[in-house]
Design an enzyme around this catalytic site. Structure first.
Site, PDB file in Angstrom:
ATOM      1  N   GLU A 106      24.566  34.857  83.051  1.00 34.01           N
ATOM      2  CA  GLU A 106      25.719  35.171  83.677  1.00 34.01           C
ATOM      3  C   GLU A 106      25.961  34.644  85.150  1.00 34.01           C
ATOM      4  O   GLU A 106      24.962  34.167  85.768  1.00 34.01           O
ATOM      5  CB  GLU A 106      25.766  36.690  83.750  1.00 34.01           C
ATOM      6  CG  GLU A 106      26.670  37.318  82.636  1.00 34.01           C
ATOM      7  CD  GLU A 106      28.150  37.093  82.744  1.00 34.01           C
ATOM      8  OE1 GLU A 106      28.439  36.220  83.345  1.00 34.01           O
ATOM      9  OE2 GLU A 106      28.873  38.173  82.251  1.00 34.01           O
ATOM     10  N   ASP A 107      27.323  34.533  85.636  1.00 34.96           N
ATOM     11  CA  ASP A 107      27.438  34.196  86.875  1.00 34.96           C
ATOM     12  C   ASP A 107      27.311  35.224  87.969  1.00 34.96           C
ATOM     13  O   ASP A 107      26.750  35.147  89.122  1.00 34.96           O
ATOM     14  CB  ASP A 107      28.834  33.346  87.236  1.00 34.96           C
ATOM     15  CG  ASP A 107      29.814  34.207  86.641  1.00 34.96           C
ATOM     16  OD1 ASP A 107      29.694  35.230  85.848  1.00 34.96           O
ATOM     17  OD2 ASP A 107      31.018  34.015  86.886  1.00 34.96           O
ATOM     18  N   ASP A 110      28.916  42.568  88.621  1.00 39.07           N
ATOM     19  CA  ASP A 110      29.431  43.199  89.476  1.00 39.07           C
ATOM     20  C   ASP A 110      29.699  44.739  89.294  1.00 39.07           C
ATOM     21  O   ASP A 110      28.515  45.534  89.605  1.00 39.07           O
ATOM     22  CB  ASP A 110      30.985  42.765  89.734  1.00 39.07           C
ATOM     23  CG  ASP A 110      31.691  43.340  90.945  1.00 39.07           C
ATOM     24  OD1 ASP A 110      31.454  44.160  91.290  1.00 39.07           O
ATOM     25  OD2 ASP A 110      32.698  42.383  91.156  1.00 39.07           O
ATOM     26  N   PHE A 159      34.543  40.162  97.408  1.00 38.61           N
ATOM     27  CA  PHE A 159      34.997  39.263  96.227  1.00 38.61           C
ATOM     28  C   PHE A 159      34.710  37.887  96.548  1.00 38.61           C
ATOM     29  O   PHE A 159      35.055  37.399  97.517  1.00 38.61           O
ATOM     30  CB  PHE A 159      36.186  39.428  96.022  1.00 38.61           C
ATOM     31  CG  PHE A 159      36.969  39.006  94.583  1.00 38.61           C
ATOM     32  CD1 PHE A 159      36.813  39.616  93.527  1.00 38.61           C
ATOM     33  CD2 PHE A 159      37.596  37.659  94.557  1.00 38.61           C
ATOM     34  CE1 PHE A 159      36.994  39.141  92.273  1.00 38.61           C
ATOM     35  CE2 PHE A 159      37.686  37.017  93.332  1.00 38.61           C
ATOM     36  CZ  PHE A 159      37.716  38.033  92.196  1.00 38.61           C
ATOM     37  N   ARG A 172      37.070  27.405  90.661  1.00 41.36           N
ATOM     38  CA  ARG A 172      35.856  27.750  89.858  1.00 41.36           C
ATOM     39  C   ARG A 172      34.986  26.505  90.251  1.00 41.36           C
ATOM     40  O   ARG A 172      33.811  26.407  90.197  1.00 41.36           O
ATOM     41  CB  ARG A 172      36.133  27.637  88.171  1.00 41.36           C
ATOM     42  CG  ARG A 172      36.705  29.022  87.807  1.00 41.36           C
ATOM     43  CD  ARG A 172      36.804  28.996  86.331  1.00 41.36           C
ATOM     44  NE  ARG A 172      37.499  30.094  85.551  1.00 41.36           N
ATOM     45  CZ  ARG A 172      37.212  31.153  85.327  1.00 41.36           C
ATOM     46  NH1 ARG A 172      36.097  31.611  85.696  1.00 41.36           N
ATOM     47  NH2 ARG A 172      38.112  31.900  84.841  1.00 41.36           N
TER      48      ARG A 172
HETATM   49  O1  LIG Z   1      30.041  43.084  86.012  1.00 35.96           O
HETATM   50  P1  LIG Z   1      31.481  43.363  85.949  1.00 35.96           P
HETATM   51  O2  LIG Z   1      32.213  44.106  86.648  1.00 35.96           O
HETATM   52  O3  LIG Z   1      31.793  43.385  84.412  1.00 35.96           O
HETATM   53  O4  LIG Z   1      31.944  41.622  86.177  1.00 35.96           O
HETATM   54  C1  LIG Z   1      31.382  40.647  85.735  1.00 35.96           C
HETATM   55  C2  LIG Z   1      31.936  39.424  84.811  1.00 35.96           C
HETATM   56  O5  LIG Z   1      33.182  39.347  84.981  1.00 35.96           O
HETATM   57  C3  LIG Z   1      33.482  38.010  85.240  1.00 35.96           C
HETATM   58  O6  LIG Z   1      34.031  37.573  84.091  1.00 35.96           O
HETATM   59  P2  LIG Z   1      35.642  37.696  83.682  1.00 35.96           P
HETATM   60  O7  LIG Z   1      35.553  38.752  82.683  1.00 35.96           O
HETATM   61  O8  LIG Z   1      36.497  37.882  84.778  1.00 35.96           O
HETATM   62  O9  LIG Z   1      35.860  36.343  83.109  1.00 35.96           O
HETATM   63  P3  LIG Z   1      35.590  34.677  83.569  1.00 35.96           P
HETATM   64  O10 LIG Z   1      33.991  34.632  83.181  1.00 35.96           O
HETATM   65  O11 LIG Z   1      36.421  33.882  82.493  1.00 35.96           O
HETATM   66  O12 LIG Z   1      36.142  34.793  84.822  1.00 35.96           O
HETATM   67  C4  LIG Z   1      32.130  37.524  85.617  1.00 35.96           C
HETATM   68  O13 LIG Z   1      32.078  36.101  85.116  1.00 35.96           O
HETATM   69  C5  LIG Z   1      31.400  38.394  84.732  1.00 35.96           C
HETATM   70  O14 LIG Z   1      31.089  37.905  83.339  1.00 35.96           O
HETATM   71  O1  HPA Z   2      33.316  38.768  93.083  1.00 36.15           O
HETATM   72  C1  HPA Z   2      34.058  38.359  91.802  1.00 36.15           C
HETATM   73  N1  HPA Z   2      34.618  37.106  91.882  1.00 36.15           N
HETATM   74  C2  HPA Z   2      35.093  36.641  90.787  1.00 36.15           C
HETATM   75  N2  HPA Z   2      34.877  36.960  89.484  1.00 36.15           N
HETATM   76  C3  HPA Z   2      34.368  38.214  89.276  1.00 36.15           C
HETATM   77  N3  HPA Z   2      34.096  39.160  88.385  1.00 36.15           N
HETATM   78  C4  HPA Z   2      33.539  40.103  88.758  1.00 36.15           C
HETATM   79  N4  HPA Z   2      33.237  40.100  90.158  1.00 36.15           N
HETATM   80  C5  HPA Z   2      33.747  38.919  90.785  1.00 36.15           C
HETATM   81 MG   LIG Z   3      32.340  35.880  83.037  1.00 29.82          MG
END
Ligand SMILES: O=P(O)(O)OC[C@H]1O[C@H](OP(=O)(O)OP(=O)(O)O)[C@H](O)[C@@H]1O
Ligand code: HPA
Ligand SMILES: [Mg+2]
Length: 187
Positions: A106-107, A110, A159, A172
């Site tokens: 994961e990136d 949160d 954020f 991104r």
């Molecule tokens: O711990 P959380 O509050 O659940 O947030 C974390 C997740 O949210 C973001 O993905 P998102 O669903 O925005 O999709 P993306 O990866 O395509 O940006 C991020 O890449 C994680 O997968």
């Molecule tokens: O801080 C953030 N930045 C972008 N995407 C996210 N998704 C959960 N938290 C974040």
């Molecule tokens: Mg994600």
């Protein structure tokens, strides 16, 4: 917004939180630990689209262990900065993970809602093992009972964008992690 770098961050960004060099060094460190853990085993790394694309690509290249790669797309966020809490599968794995050693990449963690849901979903498919590696973790993740074996950086509750992370699909492709100026998201 024009492409920005550490010197010219553009008016949308407030600061560089983690530089490209710091990310590279941390991924090398994590890769060495992951290599040691999975020595002699077949490892499947699962990237969570789209945010984890950069971490997957760089972590995979930092590993010496041969891995296979698969992707899952889930979404708990709309266009804004708040998790909706409702996780939807946008793209499922192509492979059956039963009996495999699986590492979710994961990136960011949160609220922890995405990962908590993923762990129970993938866990129910009977993998031989299921662990998590995340580049970033925010303090709220502590409120959810999830076990994360490899964490790059614990960051404050701001954020962040860049290195895969978006705000409304932008930023991104920044090579570093930065904080977004509040005026951009109406904060
Ligand atoms: O711990 P959380 O509050 O659940 O947030 C974390 C997740 O949210 C973001 O993905 P998102 O669903 O925005 O999709 P993306 O990866 O395509 O940006 C991020 O890449 C994680 O997968
Ligand atoms: O801080 C953030 N930045 C972008 N995407 C996210 N998704 C959960 N938290 C974040
Ligand atoms: Mg994600």
């Amino acid at each position: 917004m024009a492409r920005v770098d550490d010197k010219d961050m553009g008016s949308d960004l407030q600061s560089v939180l983690i530089s490209k060099e710091e990310i590279d060094a941390k991924l090398a460190e994590l890769a060495a630990k992951i290599d040691a853990e999975y020595a002699g085993k077949d490892l499947l790394i699962v990237g969570v689209l789209k945010g984890a694309v950069m971490v997957m690509a760089d972590l995979a290249r930092a590993l010496s262990t041969p891995v296979t790669m698969d992707w899952m797309a889930v979404s708990s966020y709309g266009a804004g900065t708040q998790s909706s809490g409702v996780v939807r599968i946008l793209k499922d794995l192509d492979t059956d993970i039963k009996g495999k050693h699986v590492l979710i990449v994961e990136d960011i963690i949160d609220s922890g809602l995405t990962l908590s849901w993923l762990l129970s979903n993938l866990g129910s498919r009977e993998p031989a093992s299921l662990e998590v590696c995340t580049l970033l973790r925010k303090p709220d993740a502590a409120k959810v009972a999830i076990e994360v074996k490899w964490i790059g950086f614990d960051i404050p509750n701001e954020f962040v964008v860049g290195y895969g992370l978006d705000f409304a699909e932008k930023y991104r492709n920044l090579p570093f992690v930065g904080t977004l100026a509040p005026h951009v998201y109406g904060g």
